[in-house]
Structure formats: structure tokens, C-alpha cells
Scaffold this motif. Structure first.
Motif, PDB file in Angstrom:
ATOM      1  N   LYS A  36      -2.309 -14.311  -5.910  1.00 16.72           N
ATOM      2  CA  LYS A  36      -2.814 -14.183  -4.543  1.00 16.72           C
ATOM      3  C   LYS A  36      -4.081 -13.316  -4.518  1.00 16.72           C
ATOM      4  CE  LYS A  36      -2.362 -14.644  -0.034  1.00 16.72           C
ATOM      5  NZ  LYS A  36      -2.617 -15.895   0.645  1.00 16.72           N
ATOM      6  N   ALA A  37      -4.076 -12.221  -5.310  1.00 11.76           N
ATOM      7  CA  ALA A  37      -5.244 -11.336  -5.367  1.00 11.76           C
ATOM      8  C   ALA A  37      -6.440 -12.072  -5.960  1.00 11.76           C
ATOM      9  CB  ALA A  37      -4.925 -10.092  -6.197  1.00 11.76           C
ATOM     10  N   ASN A  38      -6.213 -12.840  -7.029  1.00  6.18           N
ATOM     11  CA  ASN A  38      -7.308 -13.605  -7.648  1.00  6.18           C
ATOM     12  C   ASN A  38      -7.823 -14.680  -6.699  1.00  6.18           C
ATOM     13  OD1 ASN A  38      -7.227 -12.100  -9.996  1.00  6.18           O
ATOM     14  ND2 ASN A  38      -5.765 -13.478 -10.997  1.00  6.18           N
ATOM     15  N   GLU A  39      -6.919 -15.301  -5.958  1.00  9.22           N
ATOM     16  CA  GLU A  39      -7.295 -16.337  -4.996  1.00  9.22           C
ATOM     17  C   GLU A  39      -8.217 -15.758  -3.908  1.00  9.22           C
ATOM     18  OE1 GLU A  39      -4.812 -18.362  -1.430  1.00  9.22           O
ATOM     19  OE2 GLU A  39      -3.907 -18.576  -3.426  1.00  9.22           O
ATOM     20  N   LEU A  40      -7.909 -14.507  -3.471  1.00  8.11           N
ATOM     21  CA  LEU A  40      -8.724 -13.860  -2.450  1.00  8.11           C
ATOM     22  C   LEU A  40      -9.944 -13.143  -3.033  1.00  8.11           C
ATOM     23  CD1 LEU A  40      -5.838 -12.343  -0.285  1.00  8.11           C
ATOM     24  CD2 LEU A  40      -7.281 -14.294   0.289  1.00  8.11           C
ATOM     25  N   GLY A  41     -10.011 -13.030  -4.362  1.00  8.00           N
ATOM     26  CA  GLY A  41     -11.135 -12.347  -5.003  1.00  8.00           C
ATOM     27  C   GLY A  41     -11.068 -10.833  -4.840  1.00  8.00           C
ATOM     28  N   LEU A  42      -9.848 -10.302  -4.733  1.00 13.83           N
ATOM     29  CA  LEU A  42      -9.647  -8.870  -4.543  1.00 13.83           C
ATOM     30  C   LEU A  42      -8.810  -8.292  -5.681  1.00 13.83           C
ATOM     31  CD1 LEU A  42      -8.844  -8.977  -0.711  1.00 13.83           C
ATOM     32  CD2 LEU A  42     -11.009  -8.327  -1.764  1.00 13.83           C
ATOM     33  N   ASP A  43      -8.547  -6.986  -5.607  1.00 11.45           N
ATOM     34  CA  ASP A  43      -7.770  -6.294  -6.627  1.00 11.45           C
ATOM     35  C   ASP A  43      -6.363  -6.022  -6.119  1.00 11.45           C
ATOM     36  OD1 ASP A  43      -9.993  -5.928  -8.465  1.00 11.45           O
ATOM     37  OD2 ASP A  43     -10.759  -4.463  -7.023  1.00 11.45           O
ATOM     38  N   LEU A  44      -5.408  -5.980  -7.058  1.00 11.59           N
ATOM     39  CA  LEU A  44      -4.038  -5.592  -6.748  1.00 11.59           C
ATOM     40  C   LEU A  44      -3.896  -4.133  -7.155  1.00 11.59           C
ATOM     41  CD1 LEU A  44      -1.213  -6.564  -5.808  1.00 11.59           C
ATOM     42  CD2 LEU A  44      -0.683  -6.970  -8.210  1.00 11.59           C
ATOM     43  N   VAL A  45      -3.661  -3.267  -6.168  1.00  8.72           N
ATOM     44  CA  VAL A  45      -3.610  -1.817  -6.411  1.00  8.72           C
ATOM     45  C   VAL A  45      -2.217  -1.310  -6.075  1.00  8.72           C
ATOM     46  CG1 VAL A  45      -4.626   0.407  -5.804  1.00  8.72           C
ATOM     47  CG2 VAL A  45      -6.050  -1.629  -5.824  1.00  8.72           C
ATOM     48  N   LEU A  46      -1.630  -0.544  -7.005  1.00 12.66           N
ATOM     49  CA  LEU A  46      -0.308   0.037  -6.805  1.00 12.66           C
ATOM     50  C   LEU A  46      -0.447   1.264  -5.913  1.00 12.66           C
ATOM     51  CD1 LEU A  46       2.490  -0.692  -7.839  1.00 12.66           C
ATOM     52  CD2 LEU A  46       2.187   0.949  -9.672  1.00 12.66           C
ATOM     53  N   ILE A  47       0.183   1.245  -4.742  1.00 15.16           N
ATOM     54  CA  ILE A  47       0.072   2.333  -3.766  1.00 15.16           C
ATOM     55  C   ILE A  47       1.190   3.358  -3.961  1.00 15.16           C
ATOM     56  CG2 ILE A  47       0.058   2.907  -1.298  1.00 15.16           C
ATOM     57  CD1 ILE A  47      -2.355   1.297  -2.091  1.00 15.16           C
ATOM     58  N   ALA A  48       2.444   2.891  -4.016  1.00 12.36           N
ATOM     59  CA  ALA A  48       3.601   3.780  -4.167  1.00 12.36           C
ATOM     60  C   ALA A  48       4.431   3.323  -5.370  1.00 12.36           C
ATOM     61  CB  ALA A  48       4.438   3.767  -2.896  1.00 12.36           C
ATOM     62  N   PRO A  49       4.129   3.841  -6.570  1.00 15.58           N
ATOM     63  CA  PRO A  49       4.837   3.376  -7.766  1.00 15.58           C
ATOM     64  C   PRO A  49       6.296   3.829  -7.833  1.00 15.58           C
ATOM     65  CG  PRO A  49       3.308   5.126  -8.331  1.00 15.58           C
ATOM     66  CD  PRO A  49       3.079   4.791  -6.893  1.00 15.58           C
ATOM     67  N   ASP A  50       6.674   4.900  -7.108  1.00 17.01           N
ATOM     68  CA  ASP A  50       8.035   5.423  -7.189  1.00 17.01           C
ATOM     69  C   ASP A  50       8.995   4.763  -6.210  1.00 17.01           C
ATOM     70  OD1 ASP A  50       7.152   7.166  -9.132  1.00 17.01           O
ATOM     71  OD2 ASP A  50       6.649   8.738  -7.683  1.00 17.01           O
ATOM     72  N   ALA A  51       8.483   3.958  -5.289  1.00 16.15           N
ATOM     73  CA  ALA A  51       9.341   3.301  -4.298  1.00 16.15           C
ATOM     74  C   ALA A  51      10.169   2.210  -4.963  1.00 16.15           C
ATOM     75  CB  ALA A  51       8.479   2.710  -3.191  1.00 16.15           C
ATOM     76  N   LYS A  52      11.252   1.826  -4.289  1.00 11.65           N
ATOM     77  CA  LYS A  52      12.107   0.745  -4.792  1.00 11.65           C
ATOM     78  C   LYS A  52      12.032  -0.413  -3.820  1.00 11.65           C
ATOM     79  CE  LYS A  52      13.998   3.056  -8.194  1.00 11.65           C
ATOM     80  NZ  LYS A  52      13.333   3.032  -9.429  1.00 11.65           N
ATOM     81  N   PRO A  53      11.440  -1.532  -4.103  1.00 13.81           N
ATOM     82  CA  PRO A  53      10.535  -1.819  -5.215  1.00 13.81           C
ATOM     83  C   PRO A  53       9.166  -1.169  -4.983  1.00 13.81           C
ATOM     84  CG  PRO A  53      10.640  -3.693  -3.739  1.00 13.81           C
ATOM     85  CD  PRO A  53      11.621  -2.678  -3.217  1.00 13.81           C
ATOM     86  N   PRO A  54       8.354  -1.024  -6.043  1.00 14.79           N
ATOM     87  CA  PRO A  54       7.027  -0.414  -5.895  1.00 14.79           C
ATOM     88  C   PRO A  54       6.164  -1.172  -4.882  1.00 14.79           C
ATOM     89  CG  PRO A  54       7.579  -0.671  -8.212  1.00 14.79           C
ATOM     90  CD  PRO A  54       8.641  -1.387  -7.430  1.00 14.79           C
ATOM     91  N   VAL A  55       5.305  -0.426  -4.188  1.00 19.01           N
ATOM     92  CA  VAL A  55       4.459  -1.027  -3.155  1.00 19.01           C
ATOM     93  C   VAL A  55       3.050  -1.205  -3.710  1.00 19.01           C
ATOM     94  CG1 VAL A  55       3.523  -0.754  -0.830  1.00 19.01           C
ATOM     95  CG2 VAL A  55       5.816   0.076  -1.341  1.00 19.01           C
ATOM     96  N   ALA A  56       2.515  -2.422  -3.544  1.00 20.03           N
ATOM     97  CA  ALA A  56       1.155  -2.726  -3.990  1.00 20.03           C
ATOM     98  C   ALA A  56       0.375  -3.299  -2.814  1.00 20.03           C
ATOM     99  CB  ALA A  56       1.182  -3.716  -5.139  1.00 20.03           C
ATOM    100  N   LYS A  57      -0.938  -3.162  -2.892  1.00 16.63           N
ATOM    101  CA  LYS A  57      -1.791  -3.659  -1.815  1.00 16.63           C
ATOM    102  C   LYS A  57      -2.930  -4.469  -2.437  1.00 16.63           C
ATOM    103  CE  LYS A  57      -3.874  -1.929   2.415  1.00 16.63           C
ATOM    104  NZ  LYS A  57      -4.167  -0.727   3.182  1.00 16.63           N
ATOM    105  N   ILE A  58      -3.235  -5.595  -1.817  1.00 17.45           N
ATOM    106  CA  ILE A  58      -4.355  -6.418  -2.261  1.00 17.45           C
ATOM    107  C   ILE A  58      -5.563  -5.978  -1.452  1.00 17.45           C
ATOM    108  CG2 ILE A  58      -5.277  -8.756  -2.401  1.00 17.45           C
ATOM    109  CD1 ILE A  58      -2.381  -9.757  -2.670  1.00 17.45           C
TER     110      ILE A  58
END
Length: 163
Positions: free
Chosen positions: A31-53
Motif C-alpha cells: 500500500k505504501a509503495n502504491e501511494l509512493g510513501l514510506d511506512l514508518v513505525l510509530i509505536a513499536p511497543d503496542a500490541k500490535p505495533p502501530v505504523a503510519k504510511i
């Protein structure tokens, strides 16, 4: 960010769009590649971890601008130190107080400091008396921030300019 993320499942959000929910890492990367953006991990300790495009370069640029703006709006406080001794004469006190008054009128903080040498350490009250003699000379234009306090070999008193 991007290929450095090791989690298998992520709670994924799109910057400025609706959340995608919990998806696999491969789906989020696609999805990130399709939009031409980056996938960034926001909250790595959460269950499941939270990422933002998002556009990571743009995000970093905006954060740097915010920090620069905060630094520009900071007020730098100048502290002027005036050193005195226990055996100071009246004319020397008036001369040093004259300088302290100039500093306070310029909006600077003043730190009066009495140094105790050798046997003067046996009677630190004498240093406090010197500072208490100075205080009435500057109290009309200053506010005592810290009353005379004994620290090591020094007796210190801080005076701030009145608003």
C-alpha cells in the motif's frame, strides 16, 4: 521504517486518510509503495505495533522547522555575577551595587557571591551579613529570587529585575 520493520502484523494508518486496520507487513508495504510513501513505525511497543504510511522526508522537514521556531522564540537569560568578600569597604559595596543596578535595569539577573577564605569559613554569618547589607540598596528595582544561601565556600544571593 520501510524494510527495517520486523513485525509480522501492524495496525496501519494512512497519513490524512482512513485507518487500514490490522494488516500484514507485506500488505502495508504494498500500500505504501502504491501511494509512493514510506511506512514508518510509530509505536513499536503496542500490541500490535502501530505504523503510519506518510512522506517521511516531509515529516522530518516539518519537525526540524518546529524545533528551529522554538529555539528562535526562546528567551536567553543573562546572569551577571558580582563577587564580594567579607572584609569589603562601604565605598566598594556602593561601587559594586551601582553595577548591579545597571545590570538589573538592562533586564539581566544578578548573582551576588561572597567568597570565604581560610579562617573566614569559621564565621559564615559575616558573609550573610554582607549580602543582607546589599539587599536594601537594590530592592527597589529587584526581586530576591534566592535568599542568601551557603554553598561550599560561597554565600550566594540571586536578584531578578522587577517586571
Amino acid at each position: 521504517m520501510n524494510d527495517d520493520i520486523r513485525a509480522t502484523e501492524l495496525r496501519c494508518n494512512v497519513d490524512g486518510g482512513e485507518p487500514l486496520g490490522i494488516v500484514s507487513l507485506d500488505e502495508a508495504m504494498d500500500k505504501a509503495n502504491e501511494l509512493g510513501l514510506d511506512l514508518v513505525l510509530i509505536a513499536p511497543d503496542a500490541k500490535p505495533p502501530v505504523a503510519k504510511i506518510m512522506d517521511y522526508g516531509k515529516y522530518r522537514y516539518q519537525e526540524e522547522r518546529k524545533l528551529k521556531e522554538q529555539r528562535k522564540n526562546q528567551v536567553k537569560i543573562d546572569i551577571k555575577e558580582i563577587k564580594l568578600s567579607v572584609k569589603i569597604a562601604e565605598n566598594d559595596i556602593s561601587y559594586k551595587v551601582k553595577h548591579a543596578r545597571e545590570f538589573l535595569e538592562q533586564g539581566k539577573h544578578v548573582k551576588f557571591r561572597v567568597f570565604l577564605r581560610g579562617r573566614e569559613m569559621a564565621n559564615p554569618q559575616a558573609a550573610k551579613d554582607v549580602l543582607l547589607r546589599i539587599w536594601p540598596m537594590v530592592e527597589d528595582i529587584g526581586v530576591m529570587d534566592k535568599s542568601p544561601k551557603f554553598e561550599g565556600r560561597y554565600y550566594n544571593m540571586y536578584v531578578l529585575p522587577k517586571k
